[in-house]
Scaffold this motif. Structure first.
Motif, PDB file in Angstrom:
ATOM      1  N   GLY A  39      35.630  39.049  33.226  1.00 57.49           N
ATOM      2  CA  GLY A  39      36.958  38.588  34.248  1.00 57.49           C
ATOM      3  C   GLY A  39      37.907  37.643  34.028  1.00 57.49           C
ATOM      4  N   GLN A  40      37.991  37.635  32.472  1.00 57.14           N
ATOM      5  CA  GLN A  40      39.053  37.335  31.882  1.00 57.14           C
ATOM      6  C   GLN A  40      39.696  38.403  31.270  1.00 57.14           C
ATOM      7  OE1 GLN A  40      38.082  34.466  29.442  1.00 57.14           O
ATOM      8  NE2 GLN A  40      38.076  32.208  30.543  1.00 57.14           N
ATOM      9  N   ALA A  41      39.046  39.185  30.543  1.00 64.04           N
ATOM     10  CA  ALA A  41      39.980  40.463  30.823  1.00 64.04           C
ATOM     11  C   ALA A  41      40.021  41.667  31.687  1.00 64.04           C
ATOM     12  CB  ALA A  41      38.702  41.288  29.392  1.00 64.04           C
ATOM     13  N   HIS A  42      39.196  41.306  32.720  1.00 63.08           N
ATOM     14  CA  HIS A  42      39.657  41.769  33.850  1.00 63.08           C
ATOM     15  C   HIS A  42      41.076  42.060  33.925  1.00 63.08           C
ATOM     16  CE1 HIS A  42      38.859  44.517  37.468  1.00 63.08           C
ATOM     17  NE2 HIS A  42      38.975  43.295  38.045  1.00 63.08           N
TER      18      HIS A  42
ATOM     19  N   HIS B  90      44.607  41.414  39.671  1.00 56.50           N
ATOM     20  CA  HIS B  90      43.293  41.188  40.300  1.00 56.50           C
ATOM     21  C   HIS B  90      43.823  40.246  40.293  1.00 56.50           C
ATOM     22  CE1 HIS B  90      42.082  45.788  40.741  1.00 56.50           C
ATOM     23  NE2 HIS B  90      43.163  45.207  40.644  1.00 56.50           N
ATOM     24  N   LYS B  91      43.234  39.341  41.753  1.00 58.82           N
ATOM     25  CA  LYS B  91      42.796  37.735  42.043  1.00 58.82           C
ATOM     26  C   LYS B  91      41.111  37.966  41.573  1.00 58.82           C
ATOM     27  CE  LYS B  91      43.457  33.459  44.408  1.00 58.82           C
ATOM     28  NZ  LYS B  91      43.703  32.866  45.844  1.00 58.82           N
ATOM     29  N   MET B  92      40.812  36.809  40.456  1.00 57.94           N
ATOM     30  CA  MET B  92      38.987  36.610  40.868  1.00 57.94           C
ATOM     31  C   MET B  92      38.898  35.409  41.118  1.00 57.94           C
ATOM     32  SD  MET B  92      38.065  39.043  38.414  1.00 57.94           S
ATOM     33  CE  MET B  92      36.693  38.555  38.229  1.00 57.94           C
TER      34      MET B  92
ATOM     35  N   LEU C  35      35.982  36.598  52.072  1.00 55.08           N
ATOM     36  CA  LEU C  35      35.452  37.675  51.081  1.00 55.08           C
ATOM     37  C   LEU C  35      36.627  38.148  52.012  1.00 55.08           C
ATOM     38  CD1 LEU C  35      35.475  39.147  48.371  1.00 55.08           C
ATOM     39  CD2 LEU C  35      32.869  38.959  48.996  1.00 55.08           C
ATOM     40  N   ALA C  36      36.112  38.879  52.912  1.00 54.65           N
ATOM     41  CA  ALA C  36      36.823  39.794  54.083  1.00 54.65           C
ATOM     42  C   ALA C  36      38.057  39.296  54.299  1.00 54.65           C
ATOM     43  CB  ALA C  36      35.995  39.436  55.482  1.00 54.65           C
ATOM     44  N   ALA C  37      38.628  38.662  54.582  1.00 58.13           N
ATOM     45  CA  ALA C  37      39.525  37.788  54.646  1.00 58.13           C
ATOM     46  C   ALA C  37      41.114  38.377  53.289  1.00 58.13           C
ATOM     47  CB  ALA C  37      40.426  36.453  55.375  1.00 58.13           C
ATOM     48  N   SER C  38      40.065  38.100  52.544  1.00 60.98           N
ATOM     49  CA  SER C  38      41.327  38.786  51.278  1.00 60.98           C
ATOM     50  C   SER C  38      41.210  39.551  50.443  1.00 60.98           C
ATOM     51  CB  SER C  38      40.824  37.370  50.026  1.00 60.98           C
ATOM     52  OG  SER C  38      38.782  37.867  49.714  1.00 60.98           O
TER      53      SER C  38
ATOM     54  N   CYS D 288      28.993  43.805  32.069  1.00 56.57           N
ATOM     55  CA  CYS D 288      27.724  43.545  30.646  1.00 56.57           C
ATOM     56  C   CYS D 288      25.934  43.282  30.878  1.00 56.57           C
ATOM     57  CB  CYS D 288      28.042  41.914  29.427  1.00 56.57           C
ATOM     58  SG  CYS D 288      28.441  40.958  30.557  1.00 56.57           S
ATOM     59  N   GLN D 289      26.338  43.346  32.182  1.00 56.46           N
ATOM     60  CA  GLN D 289      25.197  42.773  32.635  1.00 56.46           C
ATOM     61  C   GLN D 289      24.364  41.231  33.097  1.00 56.46           C
ATOM     62  OE1 GLN D 289      23.179  45.019  35.148  1.00 56.46           O
ATOM     63  NE2 GLN D 289      25.278  46.209  34.655  1.00 56.46           N
ATOM     64  N   SER D 290      25.324  40.160  32.049  1.00 58.43           N
ATOM     65  CA  SER D 290      24.620  38.728  32.006  1.00 58.43           C
ATOM     66  C   SER D 290      25.576  37.934  33.100  1.00 58.43           C
ATOM     67  CB  SER D 290      25.735  38.407  31.241  1.00 58.43           C
ATOM     68  OG  SER D 290      27.582  38.644  31.467  1.00 58.43           O
ATOM     69  N   ALA D 291      24.754  37.194  33.771  1.00 60.46           N
ATOM     70  CA  ALA D 291      25.278  35.972  34.977  1.00 60.46           C
ATOM     71  C   ALA D 291      26.113  36.329  34.804  1.00 60.46           C
ATOM     72  CB  ALA D 291      24.582  35.112  34.975  1.00 60.46           C
ATOM     73  N   ALA D 292      26.741  36.936  36.641  1.00 59.97           N
ATOM     74  CA  ALA D 292      28.176  36.570  36.861  1.00 59.97           C
ATOM     75  C   ALA D 292      28.055  35.611  37.738  1.00 59.97           C
ATOM     76  CB  ALA D 292      27.972  37.883  37.807  1.00 59.97           C
ATOM     77  N   VAL D 293      30.022  35.218  37.352  1.00 57.78           N
ATOM     78  CA  VAL D 293      30.362  33.450  38.053  1.00 57.78           C
ATOM     79  C   VAL D 293      31.733  33.681  38.761  1.00 57.78           C
ATOM     80  CG1 VAL D 293      29.293  32.631  36.417  1.00 57.78           C
ATOM     81  CG2 VAL D 293      31.227  33.468  35.678  1.00 57.78           C
ATOM     82  N   SER D 294      31.800  35.696  38.896  1.00 61.09           N
ATOM     83  CA  SER D 294      32.989  35.186  39.743  1.00 61.09           C
ATOM     84  C   SER D 294      32.906  36.964  40.365  1.00 61.09           C
ATOM     85  CB  SER D 294      34.412  35.210  38.535  1.00 61.09           C
ATOM     86  OG  SER D 294      33.882  36.301  37.303  1.00 61.09           O
ATOM     87  N   ILE D 295      34.159  37.109  40.773  1.00 56.13           N
ATOM     88  CA  ILE D 295      34.228  37.762  41.799  1.00 56.13           C
ATOM     89  C   ILE D 295      35.806  38.479  41.472  1.00 56.13           C
ATOM     90  CG2 ILE D 295      34.354  36.880  43.999  1.00 56.13           C
ATOM     91  CD1 ILE D 295      33.186  39.567  45.880  1.00 56.13           C
ATOM     92  N   CYS D 296      35.663  39.694  41.516  1.00 54.70           N
ATOM     93  CA  CYS D 296      37.397  40.160  42.059  1.00 54.70           C
ATOM     94  C   CYS D 296      37.998  40.314  43.760  1.00 54.70           C
ATOM     95  CB  CYS D 296      38.021  41.816  40.937  1.00 54.70           C
ATOM     96  SG  CYS D 296      39.279  42.495  41.343  1.00 54.70           S
ATOM     97  N   LEU D 297      38.703  39.596  43.854  1.00 53.86           N
ATOM     98  CA  LEU D 297      38.720  39.884  45.346  1.00 53.86           C
ATOM     99  C   LEU D 297      39.526  41.808  45.435  1.00 53.86           C
ATOM    100  CD1 LEU D 297      40.297  35.980  45.992  1.00 53.86           C
ATOM    101  CD2 LEU D 297      38.085  37.287  46.077  1.00 53.86           C
ATOM    102  N   THR D 298      40.054  42.317  45.011  1.00 56.71           N
ATOM    103  CA  THR D 298      40.421  43.142  45.342  1.00 56.71           C
ATOM    104  C   THR D 298      39.706  44.225  44.960  1.00 56.71           C
ATOM    105  OG1 THR D 298      42.390  42.645  44.029  1.00 56.71           O
ATOM    106  CG2 THR D 298      42.539  44.933  43.894  1.00 56.71           C
ATOM    107  N   CYS D 299      38.611  44.539  43.374  1.00 56.40           N
ATOM    108  CA  CYS D 299      37.681  45.728  44.210  1.00 56.40           C
ATOM    109  C   CYS D 299      36.530  45.149  44.040  1.00 56.40           C
ATOM    110  CB  CYS D 299      38.085  46.370  42.462  1.00 56.40           C
ATOM    111  SG  CYS D 299      37.847  45.048  40.670  1.00 56.40           S
ATOM    112  N   ASN D 300      36.109  44.154  44.878  1.00 53.59           N
ATOM    113  CA  ASN D 300      34.827  43.687  44.638  1.00 53.59           C
ATOM    114  C   ASN D 300      34.196  43.359  43.362  1.00 53.59           C
ATOM    115  OD1 ASN D 300      35.782  42.467  47.289  1.00 53.59           O
ATOM    116  ND2 ASN D 300      34.807  44.448  48.601  1.00 53.59           N
ATOM    117  N   ASP D 301      34.307  43.425  42.998  1.00 54.65           N
ATOM    118  CA  ASP D 301      33.228  43.706  41.120  1.00 54.65           C
ATOM    119  C   ASP D 301      32.876  41.976  40.912  1.00 54.65           C
ATOM    120  OD1 ASP D 301      32.828  46.112  41.345  1.00 54.65           O
ATOM    121  OD2 ASP D 301      34.742  46.762  39.647  1.00 54.65           O
TER     122      ASP D 301
END
Length: 393
Positions: free
Chosen positions: A123-126, A135-137, A148-151, A103-116
């Motif tokens: 993130g909750q919807a993901h 996937h783990k956020m 991030l690299a190790a995960s 949605c182009q708003s401020a990001a607060v989390s990252i998906c450890l599987t797809c790196n988005d």
């Protein structure tokens, strides 16, 4: 060459020392320094002596260069630093603008599987979609490149959609169950990847401990050599001062003797200094190799996946053993590090004292050393050694 999208990890570990940008296709040199593949090819094209631009260590020996048709074969034969490549990718992901990819708003989390990176609602919807519910956020603000690299999930290099769950010691490869049944059915001792990674992690930790111990010992040896050099400098300064004092008393008849003593003293100093510096250079070179390999092993242990950890362990194992064997054979031969003392032939001293005393040109004053009264004269023998030989009064 890779372009840095933002800041790199601590001490610019993810930046190539040649192009000063994020590594692209990082190659691990024999000295354990890392360069981009393209930068390494460019360096070798303009520097055919094949020495590392950072430590001047050999990149390829003469026999290896003679067997190849060009530098491309030499560079491609070097192991890929897969741990660095993973760390660079994580650094690139974390250095981009923290804007939600949905949605182009401020990001607060990252998906450890797809790196988005995503905002909280996205993130909750993901994690609720059937495709991505596994996937783990994680919190974006506290995530580091190493974490991030190790995960990152380990995917099979052949069946890229399948996770790596097994390790084949025969081929030294992390594989999926499909590979195990298709190509590794005859391979004995297939183990769980996590178990192989634990062994690799333990081996890397032992490497770090051994390399750190040897590094500290070499540092102590270098410090001892520096102290010896400082002590030699002090002795030589005192020797020159004593020579000046003695020669000033001998007047014009011994000016030529004074000149020769000074020249021989400086020559002796140069020999001692050359000996110490030569040993120091050797120790510093080996310490540099220890430090570089220890940093690679330490960095991989702290921020690499199981597969990458196994690959790096295989790439470093024999090299570190050779380095440790070499370092174990290193020692400072203190017999070869000359010490400096001063002397003069006693009979010659007595003869000169009598002759000059008769002329009234010399006054000998006793100097107390312990319970003895001695007279000290300065002389250097034909081997360039300065010796202190007290004359009993």
């Amino acid at each position: 060459m890779a372009t840095a999208a933002g800041g790199s990890s601590a001490d610019n570990d993810t930046e190539c020392s040649v192009c000063h940008e994020l590594f692209k296709n990082p190659k691990l040199l024999p000295c354990a320094h890392v360069l981009c593949r393209h930068c390494l090819l460019s360096w070798l094209a303009s520097n055919p002596e094949a020495l590392c631009p950072l430590c001047r260590g050999a990149i390829a020996d003469t026999k290896e260069k003679s067997r190849t048709k060009g530098w491309k074969e030499v560079v491609d034969a070097l192991p890929d630093d897969v741990a660095m490549a993973a760390l660079v990718e994580s650094t690139r992901v974390l250095s981009q603008d923290h804007v939600c990819v949905v949605c182009q708003s401020a990001a607060v989390s990252i998906c450890l599987t797809c790196n988005d990176i995503m905002c909280k609602p996205c993130g909750q919807a993901h994690t609720k979609y059937s495709v991505t519910r596994d996937h783990k956020m994680d919190d974006l603000s506290s995530m580091t490149a190493e974490e991030l690299a190790a995960s990152q999930p380990d995917h099979c290099s052949v069946h890229t959609s399948k996770p790596c769950e097994l390790f084949c010691p025969t081929h030294g490869a992390a594989i999926c169950h499909l590979c195990a049944s298709a190509k590794h059915r005859a391979c004995p001792d297939l183990t769980e990847l996590a178990e192989a990674a634990d062994k690799s992690r333990e081996e890397l930790s032992q490497m770090v401990t051994s390399l750190l111990t040897e590094e500290q010992q070499l540092e102590e040896a270098v410090a001892a050599l520096e102290r010896h050099l400082e002590a030699t400098e002090k002795v030589m300064q005192e020797a020159v001062a004593e020579i000046d004092m003695t020669c000033d008393k001998l007047e014009n008849s011994v000016k030529e003797c004074r000149r020769r003593l000074k020249n021989m003293t400086l020559d002796a100093k140069a020999k001692v200094k050359d000996t110490v510096l030569a040993v120091k250079v050797t120790l510093l070179d080996h310490r540099g190799r220890l430090t570089s390999h220890r940093r690679v092993a330490d960095r991989t242990t702290r921020g690499a996946t199981n597969k990458i950890m196994c690959d790096v362990t295989r790439a470093l194992r024999n090299r570190v053993k050779d380095i440790l064997v070499t370092c174990g054979q290193l020692s400072v031969d203190w017999k070869s590090v000359s010490t400096v003392t001063l002397t003069i032939d006693v009979a010659a001293v007595t003869r000169i004292e009598k002759e000059l005393s008769a002329l009234g040109h010399m006054e000998v004053k006793p100097v107390s050393i312990g319970t003895r009264q001695v007279r000290r004269m300065l002389f250097m023998n034909q081997y360039g050694q300065l010796i202190d030989l007290p004359h009993q009064s």
